[in-house]
Design an enzyme around this catalytic site. Structure first.
Site, PDB file in Angstrom:
ATOM      1  N   ASP A   1       0.723  -1.263   0.060  1.00 49.98           N
ATOM      2  CA  ASP A   1      -0.040   0.082   0.017  1.00 49.98           C
ATOM      3  C   ASP A   1       0.713   1.187   0.128  1.00 49.98           C
ATOM      4  OD1 ASP A   1      -2.309  -1.477  -0.010  1.00 49.98           O
ATOM      5  OD2 ASP A   1      -2.741  -1.481   2.014  1.00 49.98           O
TER       6      ASP A   1
ATOM      7  N   ASP B   1      -6.965  -1.643  -4.670  1.00 44.96           N
ATOM      8  CA  ASP B   1      -7.968  -1.011  -4.042  1.00 44.96           C
ATOM      9  C   ASP B   1      -9.135  -0.010  -4.412  1.00 44.96           C
ATOM     10  OD1 ASP B   1      -6.985  -2.505  -1.764  1.00 44.96           O
ATOM     11  OD2 ASP B   1      -5.777  -0.857  -1.073  1.00 44.96           O
TER      12      ASP B   1
END
Length: 151
Positions: A111, A129
């Site tokens: 991330d 995402d």
């Protein structure tokens, strides 16, 4: 179904490329401020799912991912859908596969997109995402619009 697969691969490649750029040009927990007090790149390793929930439960997360991708492929194959719905399926599938591959190869998801909105630090996320959330949101909107037309 062929278009869905091709678009999914394109989205998957976009996700992989973005994560590889982070891996090669940043170190874990490094932050690069892009827009002060709003947007940064912060490299973190997420062993869970959204908001780091289920951290450390890799096997369960992988099994759930396979189940979700299977259900998604089933719906994409067996439902009559238009181009916009196929785009949504492709986004979700490409994003799900991107995070799935991270978990398989690294044991965590990479991330790096880090936002602060109105002084509140948001969860750090990635391109996969974004694809999943936008795809699901658009599918819900399309379904609601279909239902509304039936009334």
């Amino acid at each position: 179904m062929k278009k869905i697969i091709l678009l999914s691969i394109l989205f998957l490649c976009l996700d992989i490329f973005s994560k590889q750029m982070v891996i090669h040009f940043m170190v874990e927990n490094q932050t690069i401020q892009i827009i002060p007090h709003f947007f940064s790149l912060t490299y973190v390793k997420n062993t869970g799912v959204a908001f780091s929930m289920l951290s450390g439960n890799l096997t369960f997360i992988l099994m759930m991912s396979v189940l979700v991708v299977g259900v998604l492929v089933y719906f994409a194959k067996n439902r009559e859908s238009g181009q916009l719905e196929n785009l949504c399926y492709s986004m979700i599938l490409g994003g799900a596969l991107g995070n799935f591959l991270d978990r398989i190869f690294y044991g965590y998801v990479i991330d790096f997109l880090d936002f602060t909105l109105f002084g509140f630090k948001m969860a750090i996320f990635n391109v996969a995402d974004i694809l999943i959330v936008c795809g699901v949101f658009l599918l819900i909107v399309l379904e609601l619009l279909k239902e509304r037309k039936k009334l």
